[in-house]
Write an enzyme that holds these catalytic residues in place. Structure first.
Site, short mmCIF file in Angstrom:
data_model
loop_
_atom_site.label_atom_id
_atom_site.label_comp_id
_atom_site.label_asym_id
_atom_site.label_seq_id
_atom_site.Cartn_x
_atom_site.Cartn_y
_atom_site.Cartn_z
N GLN A 84 3.10 9.81 1.08
CA GLN A 84 4.49 9.20 1.04
C GLN A 84 5.35 9.67 0.12
OE1 GLN A 84 2.45 5.02 2.04
NE2 GLN A 84 4.43 4.99 3.15
N GLY B 121 0.73 -1.24 -0.12
CA GLY B 121 0.06 -0.05 0.08
C GLY B 121 0.65 1.34 0.15
N CYS C 219 6.21 -0.32 6.82
CA CYS C 219 5.73 0.94 6.08
C CYS C 219 6.90 1.11 5.20
CB CYS C 219 5.33 1.95 7.08
SG CYS C 219 4.96 3.36 6.48
N LEU C 220 6.63 1.55 3.74
CA LEU C 220 7.73 1.88 3.05
C LEU C 220 8.39 3.35 3.39
CD1 LEU C 220 6.03 1.29 -0.50
CD2 LEU C 220 7.72 -0.47 1.02
N HIS D 10 -4.21 1.37 7.77
CA HIS D 10 -2.58 1.67 7.87
C HIS D 10 -2.48 3.23 6.91
CE1 HIS D 10 1.69 1.27 7.81
NE2 HIS D 10 1.56 1.99 6.68
N GLU D 11 -3.04 2.74 5.34
CA GLU D 11 -3.07 3.89 4.66
C GLU D 11 -3.89 4.89 4.95
OE1 GLU D 11 -0.49 3.56 2.80
OE2 GLU D 11 -0.05 1.39 2.97
N HIS E 71 -2.24 7.59 7.25
CA HIS E 71 -1.46 8.33 6.30
C HIS E 71 -1.84 9.65 5.90
CE1 HIS E 71 2.41 6.11 6.05
NE2 HIS E 71 1.86 5.02 5.89
#
Ligand code: ZN
Length: 160
Positions: free
Chosen positions: A51, A46, A91-92, A133-134, A137
């Site tokens: 991000q 995701g 997480c990226l 999660h996304e 953000h």
């Protein structure tokens, strides 16, 4: 195909609140495509627009291996959650780390697709976790705020 630079924890853009998308534009369509390219390149499940430094309420998710089911969520809104699941999350924007997070195991989310057509999706398991999660953000929240115990170091292969 364009890979964008993924912002890393400590970059203040990750702590800001993203703005809703009012109209879909060619620029935003390119952003969505680039977000998928960037997510797949980084082997993530995701990615949220902040991000890659864009404060718009756009999320892409694909929890299947090798690009199974790509989802675009524009202006997502979680309507209902139920149950709970406790598991590892990564997480990226927090490379090389993972931590244990408890999330709902079922979510009902309302959003618009890349054509600004509204839809409602019910999701379980990893997809439910990824949506939670996304979406966070978009409000400037990173999963590290929810980690139970310590963030752990992980090898690249273990990252989500
Ligand atoms: Zn993340």
């Amino acid at each position: 195909m364009a890979i964008r630079n993924i912002r890393i924890m400590g970059d203040r853009v990750l702590n800001k609140t993203s703005r809703p998308v009012e109209v879909m534009t060619p620029k935003l369509r390119t952003l969505i495509q680039d977000m998928f390219d960037t997510m797949y390149e980084a082997a993530g499940v995701g990615l949220a627009a902040p991000q890659v430094g864009i404060l718009k309420r756009i999320v892409v998710i694909d929890v299947e291996e090798e690009g199974g089911q790509p989802y675009v969520f524009v202006n997502p809104e979680i309507l209902e959650t139920s149950g709970s699941q406790t598991g590892d999350e990564a997480c990226l924007s927090v490379p090389g780390k993972a931590g244990t997070v408890t999330r709902p195991d079922h979510v009902k989310v309302k959003a618009f697709n890349e054509n600004m057509e509204p839809f409602v999706l019910e999701a379980d398991d990893l997809l439910a976790r990824a949506i939670c999660h996304e979406c966070e953000h978009l409000d400037g929240i990173l999963y590290v705020e929810h980690v139970e115990g310590e963030l752990r170091d992980v090898s690249m292969e273990e990252e989500e």
